[in-house]
Write a protein that holds these residues in place. Sequence first.
Motif, short mmCIF file in Angstrom:
data_model
loop_
_atom_site.label_atom_id
_atom_site.label_comp_id
_atom_site.label_asym_id
_atom_site.label_seq_id
_atom_site.Cartn_x
_atom_site.Cartn_y
_atom_site.Cartn_z
N ARG A 149 0.83 -1.21 0.00
CA ARG A 149 0.00 0.00 0.00
C ARG A 149 0.87 1.26 0.00
NH1 ARG A 149 -2.85 -2.73 -1.86
NH2 ARG A 149 -4.68 -3.85 -1.13
N PRO A 150 0.36 2.37 -0.60
CA PRO A 150 1.13 3.63 -0.57
C PRO A 150 1.51 4.02 0.86
CG PRO A 150 -0.74 3.83 -2.05
CD PRO A 150 -0.89 2.51 -1.35
N LYS A 151 2.72 4.55 1.00
CA LYS A 151 3.30 4.99 2.28
C LYS A 151 3.65 3.84 3.21
CE LYS A 151 1.56 9.70 2.11
NZ LYS A 151 1.13 10.87 2.88
N ASN A 175 4.93 5.43 -4.50
CA ASN A 175 4.96 5.99 -3.14
C ASN A 175 5.08 4.91 -2.06
OD1 ASN A 175 5.13 8.03 -1.29
ND2 ASN A 175 2.98 8.63 -1.37
N PHE A 176 5.95 3.91 -2.33
CA PHE A 176 6.31 2.91 -1.31
C PHE A 176 7.69 3.34 -0.77
CE2 PHE A 176 4.36 -0.30 -4.52
CZ PHE A 176 3.06 0.04 -4.15
N PRO A 177 7.78 3.90 0.42
CA PRO A 177 9.11 4.27 0.92
C PRO A 177 10.04 3.05 0.92
CG PRO A 177 7.39 5.18 2.32
CD PRO A 177 6.72 4.24 1.37
N LEU A 178 11.27 3.27 0.48
CA LEU A 178 12.24 2.20 0.30
C LEU A 178 13.16 2.11 1.53
CD1 LEU A 178 13.29 0.27 -1.99
CD2 LEU A 178 14.89 2.07 -2.58
N VAL A 179 13.29 0.91 2.09
CA VAL A 179 14.21 0.70 3.22
C VAL A 179 15.44 -0.02 2.67
CG1 VAL A 179 14.49 -0.34 5.50
CG2 VAL A 179 12.25 0.48 4.79
N PRO A 268 3.82 10.37 -4.99
CA PRO A 268 4.33 11.02 -3.78
C PRO A 268 4.32 12.54 -3.86
CG PRO A 268 6.16 10.19 -5.10
CD PRO A 268 4.89 9.75 -5.78
N GLN A 269 4.31 13.18 -2.71
CA GLN A 269 4.52 14.62 -2.57
C GLN A 269 5.99 14.86 -2.21
OE1 GLN A 269 2.03 16.95 -3.23
NE2 GLN A 269 1.04 15.06 -3.93
N PRO A 270 6.53 16.08 -2.45
CA PRO A 270 7.93 16.34 -2.11
C PRO A 270 8.29 16.06 -0.65
CG PRO A 270 7.06 18.12 -3.47
CD PRO A 270 5.90 17.22 -3.14
N SER A 271 7.32 16.27 0.25
CA SER A 271 7.60 16.07 1.69
C SER A 271 7.46 14.61 2.12
CB SER A 271 6.65 16.93 2.53
OG SER A 271 5.30 16.59 2.22
N ASP A 272 7.00 13.72 1.20
CA ASP A 272 6.82 12.30 1.56
C ASP A 272 8.16 11.60 1.73
OD1 ASP A 272 4.08 12.42 1.63
OD2 ASP A 272 3.77 11.59 -0.38
#
Length: 711
Positions: A149-151, A175-179, A268-272
């Motif tokens: 899911r996004p985020k 918009n999947f944050p990458l670890v 994504p947004q720039p602040s995401d």
Amino acid sequence: MGVHRSDLHSLLLLPLYILVWLYSVLSFLPWYYLTGAGEKRARAMRVKARSTSGRPEGPYRCVDSFQNLASEDIPGKDTLDKLFEHAVQRFQGLDCLGTREVLSEENESQPSGKVFKKLILGEYRWMSYQDVDISVTHMGSGLAALGQRPKSMVAIFCETRAEWMIAAQACFRYNFPLVTFYATLGEDAVAFGLNETEVTHVITSTDLLENKLKGVLPQIPKLKHIISVDQGTISPEGYPLGITIHSMAAVQELGARPEHLAKPSVRPQPSDLAVVMYTSGSTGRPKGVMIAHSNITAGMTGQCERIPGLGPKDTYIAYLPLAHVLEMTAEISCTTYGCRIGYSSPQTLSDQSTKIKRGSKGDSTVLKPTLMAAVPEIMDRINKNVMSKVQEMSYFQRTLFNLGYNYKLEQVKRGYDAPICNALLFRKVRSLLGGRVRLMLCGGAPLSSATQRFMNVCFCCPVGQGYGLTETCGAGTITEVADNSTGRVGAPVLCCEIRLRDWLEGGYTYRDKPHPRGEILIGGPNITMGYYKNESNNQDYFVDEKGQRWFCTGDVGMIHPDGCLQIVDRKKDLVKLQAGEYVSLGKIEAALKNCTLIDNICAYANSEQNYVICVVVPNQKRLTELARMRGVVGSWEEVCTNPAMEFEVLKEIKQVAITIKLQRFEIPVKVHLSPEPWTPETGLVTDAFKLKRKELKNHYIQHIERMYGGK
């Protein structure tokens, strides 16, 4: 009376000296005006950054962005997915990501009985920007079809390869944050990071899955899907119930189905949050640095401005860990400007690399890159390899090489060049890296002046030094191409500014003469969001009265009159001896790496003692040679443990220390010679080859106790 042999050689070389002098005189003026050397020299001498407050502590800002800090290179492209889509529109049919074909693998037995795997590799196979774009969409769509899911975060624990970048771009787009985790990070550290971020999907390679991840999977209860970047299926036997293993190709096939492609992605947004980057830090547990899209676009803006002419004519060789901020931002920058990226590894980089079968070609020879990033450890290794080959030359060849080297060195110091030396003497050396490198960028740790000059002379290209941290998105300072000084890391890049803060305990203040000194603070839109679930460490970040974020680096710097920064110390490396003197371990190590007998060194000091000791990885070739001359015989381990060899290394350490004017209390009194080299795989250095002091101390504790008079 007979003529002395060396005098005879000098007489024979006299016509050569006269020829070089004549050539210099006749060619200088035409070369000077045709190449614009005067303009380059003027640029090198200019003021590059000034204090915005007029005070010596700063903040210092690049003169090219004195009014405002830059946060976007391409207007309106303020997230990483927009940057890549913009590149696809401009460069769609051009080569983007390249991987060499593995033709065959062979096992080669060594005299010691060890067996090394050797590769025979073919040509590079290229994906165009359009091909990569399709793969990225299918990968992102496939992850969404698997319940991502996004985020929500996706982890990547993988070696540097094209699939890493494709997976990363898919995560940015959906918009999947990458670890990210280094491939050399220990199993427990990876398990800690996966549990801390609570990821359900991890992307890895079959090798890392089988040899590292499999053993700790029972400790990671939230994990549901493992995606292998390699071809072929993996048997589920031995894996915990509830975990499904997929190939990357299968996930992309799933994502390519019309019903999944039709679902719109949430951009994504720039602040995401874009990346949580786990650093294999030099102390303690790994920390996850939270990096927003806007941080990376700002950092890249600063970095790209210092690489003139970056574009589709460039080829970048990718071999450093993609989980390191230097490599990740370098590759994203290259794709933004239409460069092609050819993937490699430290074991296959050149014809002489450990995994390349003798007689076959390394990656640099085939790819012929124009751009290359490196850490000082790799440049030091290249320097020592070339210079050891020079020592094996005949007297005449060696003298000719040294004559050309010293002549060009003088020219380089003046800001000039020596084209005839480049063509006749250094072509073969340049070919070690393919022969077309036009710019090298070094980061991760300080580069010695001697090595930087060597690379300038022999590889016939500028070597830019950069300074930045994961916490500053890799951006801080980078030397300009025209700057021919050494030992400095350049002026602040366009996106950030630098302040100095007094560190009284270490004796550094902004009032110091001739130049202000202090702890380096970096501020700007590239400063990251902090550490993930780690409030206790977030005190290194602060926001000033204008709302700008700053990071306190722990490094100590000095600002030169032209606004360039020099790293002079590190707060964590300072130890107070029993007699009250402060010693900087980093300063001692940087100085003593100039010893020809030393490949790597870790200085150590105990506050309850009054002297410094060190553990040294000796240069095997030089020490073996010296042992033979001293009548010391035996295996490499026996040579290293021989007290006579310890004495010889200490003797050279003292000679070098006196030459470079170390204080008496800074000179190591005892040494232990380690037969094993320090690599990220041993866990004794980070992936950027920085020393892990805690691990080194634990590893060599018995030798440390012995050197301090224990058992």
